[in-house]
Design a protein around this motif. Structure first.
Motif, PDB file in Angstrom:
ATOM      1  N   VAL A  61      -6.261 -11.833  40.359  1.00 20.68           N
ATOM      2  CA  VAL A  61      -7.064 -10.865  41.269  1.00 20.68           C
ATOM      3  C   VAL A  61      -8.547 -11.320  41.082  1.00 20.68           C
ATOM      4  CG1 VAL A  61      -7.645  -8.691  41.786  1.00 20.68           C
ATOM      5  CG2 VAL A  61      -5.009  -9.336  41.284  1.00 20.68           C
ATOM      6  N   GLN A  62      -9.197 -11.155  39.881  1.00 20.57           N
ATOM      7  CA  GLN A  62     -10.301 -11.559  39.723  1.00 20.57           C
ATOM      8  C   GLN A  62     -10.929 -13.066  40.203  1.00 20.57           C
ATOM      9  OE1 GLN A  62     -12.676  -9.391  38.654  1.00 20.57           O
ATOM     10  NE2 GLN A  62     -11.210  -8.047  38.521  1.00 20.57           N
ATOM     11  N   ARG A  63     -10.034 -13.842  40.194  1.00 18.98           N
ATOM     12  CA  ARG A  63     -10.403 -15.232  40.801  1.00 18.98           C
ATOM     13  C   ARG A  63     -10.422 -15.351  42.289  1.00 18.98           C
ATOM     14  NH1 ARG A  63      -6.179 -19.831  39.239  1.00 18.98           N
ATOM     15  NH2 ARG A  63      -7.069 -19.406  37.119  1.00 18.98           N
ATOM     16  N   GLY A  64      -9.277 -14.448  42.935  1.00 17.67           N
ATOM     17  CA  GLY A  64      -9.527 -14.179  44.351  1.00 17.67           C
ATOM     18  C   GLY A  64     -10.627 -13.703  44.767  1.00 17.67           C
ATOM     19  N   ALA A  65     -11.093 -12.547  44.216  1.00 23.17           N
ATOM     20  CA  ALA A  65     -12.379 -11.985  44.604  1.00 23.17           C
ATOM     21  C   ALA A  65     -13.528 -12.740  44.320  1.00 23.17           C
ATOM     22  CB  ALA A  65     -12.475 -10.688  43.431  1.00 23.17           C
ATOM     23  N   LEU A  66     -13.554 -13.574  43.197  1.00 22.73           N
ATOM     24  CA  LEU A  66     -14.735 -14.368  43.184  1.00 22.73           C
ATOM     25  C   LEU A  66     -14.742 -15.564  44.358  1.00 22.73           C
ATOM     26  CD1 LEU A  66     -17.103 -15.405  41.777  1.00 22.73           C
ATOM     27  CD2 LEU A  66     -15.541 -16.989  40.270  1.00 22.73           C
ATOM     28  N   ALA A 105     -11.643  -4.933  47.513  1.00 25.11           N
ATOM     29  CA  ALA A 105     -11.156  -4.252  48.394  1.00 25.11           C
ATOM     30  C   ALA A 105     -10.429  -4.814  49.383  1.00 25.11           C
ATOM     31  CB  ALA A 105     -12.026  -3.239  49.198  1.00 25.11           C
ATOM     32  N   MET A 106     -11.256  -6.145  49.999  1.00 25.67           N
ATOM     33  CA  MET A 106     -10.708  -6.687  51.015  1.00 25.67           C
ATOM     34  C   MET A 106      -9.362  -7.503  50.616  1.00 25.67           C
ATOM     35  SD  MET A 106     -13.777  -8.256  53.379  1.00 25.67           S
ATOM     36  CE  MET A 106     -12.610  -8.467  54.685  1.00 25.67           C
ATOM     37  N   LEU A 107      -9.593  -7.932  49.282  1.00 29.34           N
ATOM     38  CA  LEU A 107      -8.383  -8.811  49.191  1.00 29.34           C
ATOM     39  C   LEU A 107      -7.139  -7.877  48.928  1.00 29.34           C
ATOM     40  CD1 LEU A 107      -7.519 -11.489  47.468  1.00 29.34           C
ATOM     41  CD2 LEU A 107      -8.308 -10.411  45.560  1.00 29.34           C
ATOM     42  N   LYS A 108      -7.468  -6.552  48.476  1.00 30.71           N
ATOM     43  CA  LYS A 108      -6.259  -5.721  48.322  1.00 30.71           C
ATOM     44  C   LYS A 108      -5.653  -5.437  49.482  1.00 30.71           C
ATOM     45  CE  LYS A 108      -4.762  -1.344  46.519  1.00 30.71           C
ATOM     46  NZ  LYS A 108      -5.324   0.021  45.731  1.00 30.71           N
ATOM     47  N   GLU A 109      -6.653  -5.359  50.656  1.00 26.04           N
ATOM     48  CA  GLU A 109      -6.337  -4.827  52.116  1.00 26.04           C
ATOM     49  C   GLU A 109      -5.427  -5.986  52.783  1.00 26.04           C
ATOM     50  OE1 GLU A 109      -8.215  -3.712  56.380  1.00 26.04           O
ATOM     51  OE2 GLU A 109      -9.491  -3.836  54.645  1.00 26.04           O
ATOM     52  N   HIS A 110      -5.998  -7.314  52.412  1.00 21.63           N
ATOM     53  CA  HIS A 110      -5.235  -8.480  53.418  1.00 21.63           C
ATOM     54  C   HIS A 110      -4.423  -9.230  52.643  1.00 21.63           C
ATOM     55  CE1 HIS A 110      -8.176  -7.480  56.725  1.00 21.63           C
ATOM     56  NE2 HIS A 110      -8.979  -7.342  55.845  1.00 21.63           N
ATOM     57  N   GLY A 111      -4.299  -9.093  51.368  1.00 18.26           N
ATOM     58  CA  GLY A 111      -3.303  -9.752  50.732  1.00 18.26           C
ATOM     59  C   GLY A 111      -3.707 -11.171  50.099  1.00 18.26           C
ATOM     60  N   SER A 112      -4.533 -11.838  50.561  1.00 14.84           N
ATOM     61  CA  SER A 112      -4.660 -13.191  50.127  1.00 14.84           C
ATOM     62  C   SER A 112      -6.167 -13.289  50.218  1.00 14.84           C
ATOM     63  CB  SER A 112      -4.017 -14.289  50.924  1.00 14.84           C
ATOM     64  OG  SER A 112      -4.277 -14.418  52.212  1.00 14.84           O
ATOM     65  N   GLU A 139     -10.682 -14.903  56.461  1.00 17.63           N
ATOM     66  CA  GLU A 139     -10.712 -14.963  58.061  1.00 17.63           C
ATOM     67  C   GLU A 139     -11.084 -13.773  58.729  1.00 17.63           C
ATOM     68  OE1 GLU A 139      -6.621 -16.372  58.505  1.00 17.63           O
ATOM     69  OE2 GLU A 139      -7.295 -18.564  58.160  1.00 17.63           O
ATOM     70  N   ALA A 140     -10.811 -12.608  57.973  1.00 19.22           N
ATOM     71  CA  ALA A 140     -10.884 -11.206  58.299  1.00 19.22           C
ATOM     72  C   ALA A 140     -12.423 -10.834  58.453  1.00 19.22           C
ATOM     73  CB  ALA A 140     -10.413 -10.115  57.843  1.00 19.22           C
ATOM     74  N   PHE A 141     -13.119 -11.451  57.394  1.00 18.47           N
ATOM     75  CA  PHE A 141     -14.572 -10.940  57.329  1.00 18.47           C
ATOM     76  C   PHE A 141     -15.322 -12.094  58.273  1.00 18.47           C
ATOM     77  CE2 PHE A 141     -18.768 -12.842  55.748  1.00 18.47           C
ATOM     78  CZ  PHE A 141     -19.339 -11.708  55.547  1.00 18.47           C
ATOM     79  N   GLU A 142     -14.667 -13.179  58.690  1.00 22.83           N
ATOM     80  CA  GLU A 142     -15.461 -14.102  59.632  1.00 22.83           C
ATOM     81  C   GLU A 142     -15.386 -13.391  61.052  1.00 22.83           C
ATOM     82  OE1 GLU A 142     -13.602 -17.809  58.852  1.00 22.83           O
ATOM     83  OE2 GLU A 142     -14.886 -18.302  57.245  1.00 22.83           O
ATOM     84  N   LYS A 143     -14.155 -12.974  61.082  1.00 25.78           N
ATOM     85  CA  LYS A 143     -14.051 -12.181  62.722  1.00 25.78           C
ATOM     86  C   LYS A 143     -14.965 -11.067  62.662  1.00 25.78           C
ATOM     87  CE  LYS A 143      -9.042 -13.705  63.161  1.00 25.78           C
ATOM     88  NZ  LYS A 143      -7.710 -13.201  63.380  1.00 25.78           N
ATOM     89  N   ARG A 144     -14.995 -10.309  61.581  1.00 24.23           N
ATOM     90  CA  ARG A 144     -15.861  -9.119  61.520  1.00 24.23           C
ATOM     91  C   ARG A 144     -17.296  -9.552  61.798  1.00 24.23           C
ATOM     92  NH1 ARG A 144     -15.709  -5.708  56.213  1.00 24.23           N
ATOM     93  NH2 ARG A 144     -17.535  -7.266  55.779  1.00 24.23           N
ATOM     94  N   VAL A 145     -17.935 -10.419  61.424  1.00 26.63           N
ATOM     95  CA  VAL A 145     -19.483 -10.828  61.560  1.00 26.63           C
ATOM     96  C   VAL A 145     -19.330 -11.746  62.812  1.00 26.63           C
ATOM     97  CG1 VAL A 145     -19.891 -10.605  59.140  1.00 26.63           C
ATOM     98  CG2 VAL A 145     -19.074 -13.001  59.994  1.00 26.63           C
TER      99      VAL A 145
END
Length: 269
Positions: A230-235, A250-257, A263-269
């Motif tokens: 999880v920490q590696r993924g967040a990094l 939080a985004m990792l928990k929400e989106h699962g990977s 990809e969700a972040f890129e769509k947001r911006v």
């Protein structure tokens, strides 16, 4: 005599000091990557044949006995957590079944029909690939398995440590990594096992990268099965997006990977 059975370059091992034993084993181990390097054209040919088949729904089977079977199971079992693929995409099968992973099953490797029966339990399809793993290249379980797979139209390959072995003659794409005599004569769990492990790493990693399971140099589809991952993924998310750790988690928990979060972040911006 097969190279894997030829006499060790070292004698009177029982008279060596521990330092001498370790130094000489290490000296022999250093020859293994050079032998693997010579086999890269063979490994490349097999990987390039596997990828399009898996893109069409094919799976990858490893079959082996003893050390070779255990190495195949190890490689297969690490693909789902590392790359987020289904557990039945890369399948390791060992002569004698799961019991043989921990304890040798007598005579299991001598049945030339059992490997194919084991593969059939997974409902094989025409796009599947079967790689037989046998240091000697003479194991009946493995030879019978690839022979039957070839008859059914599956792609077949092998990893062996002898040139011109019976196993290599029964597959479409052999990989022959000749590492020479073992430090302890005939103990193919040593240099031969190391060579097989290196080849398996190269095959599965290259295949997964070509199937899009790595982005840049990151395991963006890995399973988040413990705190470290999880920490590696967040990094990874922080590096890709510039987010602070709390929001990345939080985004990792929400989106699962990692992939989905970025990809969700890129769509947001």
């Amino acid at each position: 005599m097969r190279t894997t059975e030829s006499a060790s370059y070292y004698n009177h091992l029982e008279k060596m000091s521990v330092n001498e034993l370790l130094t000489n084993m290490n000296k022999e181990d250093q020859t293994v990557p050079h032998a693997v390097n010579k086999a890269i054209p063979q490994i490349q040919k097999l990987v390039e044949a596997i990828v399009p088949r898996m893109e069409k729904g094919g799976r990858l089977f490893y079959i082996g006995a003893g050390t070779s079977g255990r190495l195949g199971i190890l490689d297969a079992s690490e693909c789902p957590p590392t790359y987020g693929v289904p557990h039945d995409l890369v399948i390791g099968i060992i002569a004698g079944g799961d019991t043989a992973i921990r304890k040798a099953v007598e005579n299991a490797e001598d049945d030339p029909e059992q490997a194919w029966a084991d593969i059939q339990a997974f409902d094989f399809n025409a796009q599947d690939t079967v790689i037989g793993i046998a240091a000697s290249g003479t194991t009946p379980y493995v030879i019978g398995g690839v022979k039957n797979a070839m008859k059914e139209g599956l792609l077949t390959g092998c990893i062996t440590c002898n040139e011109g072995s019976p196993l290599a003659k029964e597959v479409a794409m052999p990989i022959e990594i000749v590492v020479g005599p073992e430090f302890v004569t005939g103990s193919t769990r040593m240099k031969s096992g190391t060579a097989q492990k290196l080849a398996l790493n190269m095959i599965s990693t290259s295949v997964m990268i070509k199937l899009g399971k790595v982005k840049g140099n990151k395991m963006v589809d890995m399973q988040l099965s413990n705190k470290k991952l999880v920490q590696r993924g967040a990094l990874m998310i922080m590096e890709a997006t510039g987010l602070e750790e709390e929001e990345a988690l939080a985004m990792l928990k929400e989106h699962g990977s990692v992939r989905n979060a970025v990809e969700a972040f890129e769509k947001r911006v």
